[in-house]
Design an enzyme around this catalytic site. Structure first.
Site, mmCIF file in Angstrom:
data_model
loop_
_atom_site.group_PDB
_atom_site.id
_atom_site.type_symbol
_atom_site.label_atom_id
_atom_site.label_comp_id
_atom_site.label_asym_id
_atom_site.label_seq_id
_atom_site.Cartn_x
_atom_site.Cartn_y
_atom_site.Cartn_z
ATOM 1 N N CYS A 7 0.842 -1.200 0.000
ATOM 2 C CA CYS A 7 0.000 0.000 0.000
ATOM 3 C C CYS A 7 0.873 1.244 0.000
ATOM 4 O O CYS A 7 1.409 1.653 1.038
ATOM 5 C CB CYS A 7 -0.912 0.005 1.220
ATOM 6 S SG CYS A 7 -1.847 -1.517 1.414
ATOM 7 N N ILE A 12 -2.408 0.810 -4.471
ATOM 8 C CA ILE A 12 -2.209 -0.474 -3.792
ATOM 9 C C ILE A 12 -1.800 -1.478 -4.866
ATOM 10 O O ILE A 12 -2.528 -1.674 -5.849
ATOM 11 C CB ILE A 12 -3.511 -0.961 -3.107
ATOM 12 C CG1 ILE A 12 -3.977 0.061 -2.058
ATOM 13 C CG2 ILE A 12 -3.305 -2.337 -2.478
ATOM 14 C CD1 ILE A 12 -5.352 -0.264 -1.454
ATOM 15 N N LYS A 13 -0.617 -2.064 -4.684
ATOM 16 C CA LYS A 13 -0.188 -3.129 -5.583
ATOM 17 C C LYS A 13 -0.557 -4.444 -4.905
ATOM 18 O O LYS A 13 -0.282 -4.622 -3.717
ATOM 19 C CB LYS A 13 1.335 -3.095 -5.810
ATOM 20 C CG LYS A 13 1.815 -2.095 -6.859
ATOM 21 C CD LYS A 13 1.608 -0.637 -6.502
ATOM 22 C CE LYS A 13 2.506 -0.212 -5.350
ATOM 23 N NZ LYS A 13 2.285 1.235 -5.000
ATOM 24 N N LEU A 101 8.493 1.683 5.532
ATOM 25 C CA LEU A 101 8.555 0.214 5.466
ATOM 26 C C LEU A 101 8.730 -0.306 4.043
ATOM 27 O O LEU A 101 9.313 -1.372 3.845
ATOM 28 C CB LEU A 101 7.296 -0.386 6.103
ATOM 29 C CG LEU A 101 7.346 -0.444 7.636
ATOM 30 C CD1 LEU A 101 5.969 -0.798 8.190
ATOM 31 C CD2 LEU A 101 8.393 -1.446 8.106
ATOM 32 N N ASP A 102 8.231 0.451 3.062
ATOM 33 C CA ASP A 102 8.447 0.005 1.672
ATOM 34 C C ASP A 102 9.938 0.085 1.323
ATOM 35 O O ASP A 102 10.482 -0.797 0.650
ATOM 36 C CB ASP A 102 7.585 0.816 0.677
ATOM 37 C CG ASP A 102 7.757 2.330 0.797
ATOM 38 O OD1 ASP A 102 8.356 2.827 1.773
ATOM 39 O OD2 ASP A 102 7.267 3.038 -0.112
ATOM 40 N N ARG A 103 10.612 1.108 1.821
ATOM 41 C CA ARG A 103 12.056 1.225 1.595
ATOM 42 C C ARG A 103 12.789 0.076 2.266
ATOM 43 O O ARG A 103 13.697 -0.529 1.695
ATOM 44 C CB ARG A 103 12.576 2.554 2.159
ATOM 45 C CG ARG A 103 12.014 3.776 1.477
ATOM 46 C CD ARG A 103 12.409 5.057 2.208
ATOM 47 N NE ARG A 103 13.858 5.258 2.236
ATOM 48 C CZ ARG A 103 14.458 6.208 2.962
ATOM 49 N NH1 ARG A 103 13.727 7.011 3.734
ATOM 50 N NH2 ARG A 103 15.766 6.334 2.934
ATOM 51 N N ASP A 122 13.550 3.585 -5.749
ATOM 52 C CA ASP A 122 12.116 3.309 -5.863
ATOM 53 C C ASP A 122 11.401 4.543 -6.408
ATOM 54 O O ASP A 122 11.464 5.621 -5.804
ATOM 55 C CB ASP A 122 11.569 2.928 -4.474
ATOM 56 C CG ASP A 122 10.127 2.420 -4.521
ATOM 57 O OD1 ASP A 122 9.369 2.829 -5.425
ATOM 58 O OD2 ASP A 122 9.758 1.628 -3.637
ATOM 59 N N THR A 125 5.229 7.685 -5.727
ATOM 60 C CA THR A 125 4.756 9.042 -5.462
ATOM 61 C C THR A 125 5.964 9.900 -5.082
ATOM 62 O O THR A 125 6.163 10.991 -5.601
ATOM 63 C CB THR A 125 3.759 9.028 -4.282
ATOM 64 O OG1 THR A 125 2.796 8.016 -4.520
ATOM 65 C CG2 THR A 125 3.099 10.372 -4.124
ATOM 66 N N THR A 181 3.753 23.011 -23.813
ATOM 67 C CA THR A 181 3.866 23.024 -22.354
ATOM 68 C C THR A 181 3.991 21.602 -21.804
ATOM 69 O O THR A 181 4.853 21.317 -20.967
ATOM 70 C CB THR A 181 2.629 23.713 -21.732
ATOM 71 O OG1 THR A 181 2.558 25.036 -22.249
ATOM 72 C CG2 THR A 181 2.730 23.753 -20.219
HETATM 73 N N1 LIG Z 1 0.291 -0.037 -14.127
HETATM 74 C C1 LIG Z 1 0.403 1.091 -13.421
HETATM 75 N N2 LIG Z 1 -0.565 1.412 -12.548
HETATM 76 C C2 LIG Z 1 -0.478 2.532 -11.814
HETATM 77 N N3 LIG Z 1 0.539 3.403 -11.903
HETATM 78 C C3 LIG Z 1 1.513 3.156 -12.773
HETATM 79 C C4 LIG Z 1 1.503 1.987 -13.563
HETATM 80 N N4 LIG Z 1 2.614 2.012 -14.318
HETATM 81 C C5 LIG Z 1 3.262 3.147 -14.024
HETATM 82 N N5 LIG Z 1 2.609 3.868 -13.104
HETATM 83 C C6 LIG Z 1 3.036 5.130 -12.536
HETATM 84 O O1 LIG Z 1 3.670 4.813 -11.302
HETATM 85 C C7 LIG Z 1 3.555 5.894 -10.379
HETATM 86 C C8 LIG Z 1 3.125 5.370 -9.042
HETATM 87 O O2 LIG Z 1 4.067 4.409 -8.609
HETATM 88 P P1 LIG Z 1 3.834 3.505 -7.349
HETATM 89 O O3 LIG Z 1 5.102 2.750 -7.145
HETATM 90 O O4 LIG Z 1 2.579 2.703 -7.486
HETATM 91 O O5 LIG Z 1 3.618 4.619 -6.223
HETATM 92 P P2 LIG Z 1 3.197 4.507 -4.696
HETATM 93 O O6 LIG Z 1 3.882 3.266 -4.141
HETATM 94 O O7 LIG Z 1 3.705 5.761 -4.093
HETATM 95 O O8 LIG Z 1 1.694 4.394 -4.621
HETATM 96 C C9 LIG Z 1 2.590 6.896 -11.015
HETATM 97 O O9 LIG Z 1 3.348 7.983 -11.529
HETATM 98 C C10 LIG Z 1 1.964 6.114 -12.157
HETATM 99 O O10 LIG Z 1 1.673 6.964 -13.239
HETATM 100 C C1 LIG Z 2 9.293 7.992 1.382
HETATM 101 C C2 LIG Z 2 7.889 7.461 1.250
HETATM 102 C C3 LIG Z 2 6.906 8.611 1.287
HETATM 103 C C4 LIG Z 2 7.774 6.736 -0.110
HETATM 104 O O1 LIG Z 2 6.428 6.350 -0.297
HETATM 105 P P1 LIG Z 2 5.830 6.001 -1.752
HETATM 106 O O2 LIG Z 2 6.271 7.031 -2.718
HETATM 107 O O3 LIG Z 2 6.379 4.651 -2.129
HETATM 108 O O4 LIG Z 2 4.341 5.955 -1.585
HETATM 109 C C5 LIG Z 2 7.587 6.401 2.353
HETATM 110 O O5 LIG Z 2 8.582 5.435 2.359
HETATM 111 C C6 LIG Z 2 7.491 7.042 3.725
HETATM 112 O O6 LIG Z 2 6.471 7.565 4.110
HETATM 113 N N1 LIG Z 2 8.599 6.987 4.503
HETATM 114 C C7 LIG Z 2 8.672 7.541 5.854
HETATM 115 C C8 LIG Z 2 9.726 8.603 5.926
HETATM 116 C C9 LIG Z 2 11.140 8.060 5.756
HETATM 117 O O7 LIG Z 2 11.359 7.000 5.143
HETATM 118 O O8 LIG Z 2 12.062 8.731 6.255
HETATM 119 K K LIG Z 3 6.172 2.273 -2.957
#
Ligand SMILES: Nc1ncnc2c1ncn2[C@@H]1O[C@H](COP(=O)(O)OP(=O)(O)O)[C@@H](O)[C@H]1O
Ligand SMILES: CC(C)(COP(=O)(O)O)[C@@H](O)C(=O)NCCC(=O)O
Ligand SMILES: [K+]
Length: 249
Positions: A7, A12-13, A101-103, A122, A125, A181
């Site tokens: 998440c 959400i993957k 935690l994702d990191r 990674d 967002t 643009t």
């Molecule tokens: N199949 C996909 N579904 C959703 N987002 C995607 C996909 N492929 C590429 N992206 C892009 O990936 C980015 C989001 O990455 P993601 O790792 O899911 O972010 P987060 O973990 O922060 O939710 C967005 O910029 C989106 O446009």
């Molecule tokens: C840096 C992040 C915002 C990345 O989140 P994501 O882009 O994968 O959704 C996430 O790992 C987070 O909230 N970390 C806590 C702050 C830190 O790692 O220092």
């Molecule tokens: K992530």
């Protein structure tokens, strides 16, 4: 069957692993809890036994998702939690529980796959870089805005930058200087990301020479992969770490 969830802040993957080891029987990327439940209910023969989850969302949001999953599928959910040390990797944060935690999971996965020093990038967002030395010491990392945040800041804080998603996608067919643009913004932001990546590679080389692996993950990893020919693009790197952090008996 095992349901795995990552998440992030935007998406959400999810994926479902079959009873026979590791086969992926379903997967997806969704933008809401509801869409996740719909996606899962659409899977034929779904019989979830376990669920493991990592979230960088608030405890409230994550709790609500867990309740929905338990209610819909009668499955108990195991969540990845922060750790000072795991699978040979030592968390480098002053307060280890504050590291995303994702990191952390992507690092566990990367160090496991590399069996040596690695740079984990990674592209979600936010964009993150993390350095893990050969002995498993996490040296720390960097966080900067990812593509969605960069483009939205420009759209929000200027009067005349406005364009749609389709135009944005088309703009990235080349990276020559933009004549519209949308081209100027989309290409400019990609070059910012690539510059960030170059800086991380320079730093990794200053630490380890050429003796390190580079992992690219996250939804926008493809935007930078061509400038790091030796990198391994591993879209499910967080899931690799999740299985290590939350083994299921
Ligand atoms: N199949 C996909 N579904 C959703 N987002 C995607 C996909 N492929 C590429 N992206 C892009 O990936 C980015 C989001 O990455 P993601 O790792 O899911 O972010 P987060 O973990 O922060 O939710 C967005 O910029 C989106 O446009
Ligand atoms: C840096 C992040 C915002 C990345 O989140 P994501 O882009 O994968 O959704 C996430 O790992 C987070 O909230 N970390 C806590 C702050 C830190 O790692 O220092
Ligand atoms: K992530």
């Amino acid at each position: 069957m095992i349901l795995e969830l990552d998440c992030g802040n935007s998406f959400i993957k999810w994926r479902v692993l079959g009873a026979d080891v590791g086969r992926v029987v379903g997967e997806g990327v969704v933008d809401s809890d509801l869409a996740l439940l719909e996606g899962l209910k659409g899977l034929k023969g779904l019989a979830l036994k376990h669920c493991r989850l990592v979230s960088v969302r608030t405890a409230e949001e994550t709790g609500a998702l867990i309740s929905s999953l338990t209610e819909a599928f009668g499955v108990s959910v195991v969540c990845a939690t922060p750790a000072r040390e795991m699978s040979g990797v030592r968390n480098g944060y002053e307060e280890f529980e504050r590291l995303g935690l994702d990191r952390w999971l992507a690092m566990l996965g990367g160090f496991h796959l590399a069996s040596g020093a690695c740079l984990v990038l990674d592209f979600g967002t936010a964009v993150t870089a993390d350095f893990v030395a050969r002995d498993g010491e996490h040296l720390g990392g960097f966080i900067c805005p990812g593509m969605p945040l960069m483009r939205n800041q420009l759209r929000t804080h200027t009067r005349r930058i406005r364009y749609g998603d389709l135009a944005a996608e088309r703009a990235l067919e080349s990276l020559v200087p933009g004549r519209t643009t949308v081209e100027a913004v989309e290409r400019g932001c990609v070059l910012m990301l690539r510059g960030f990546v170059q800086a991380q590679l320079d730093l990794a080389r200053s630490y380890w020479g050429e003796d390190f692996a580079v992992f690219l993950t996250g939804g926008d990893a493809d935007l930078v992969s061509e400038i790091v020919p030796g990198a391994r693009v591993v879209p499910d790197l967080v899931f690799v770490g999740l299985a290590m952090a939350c083994p299921l008996s």
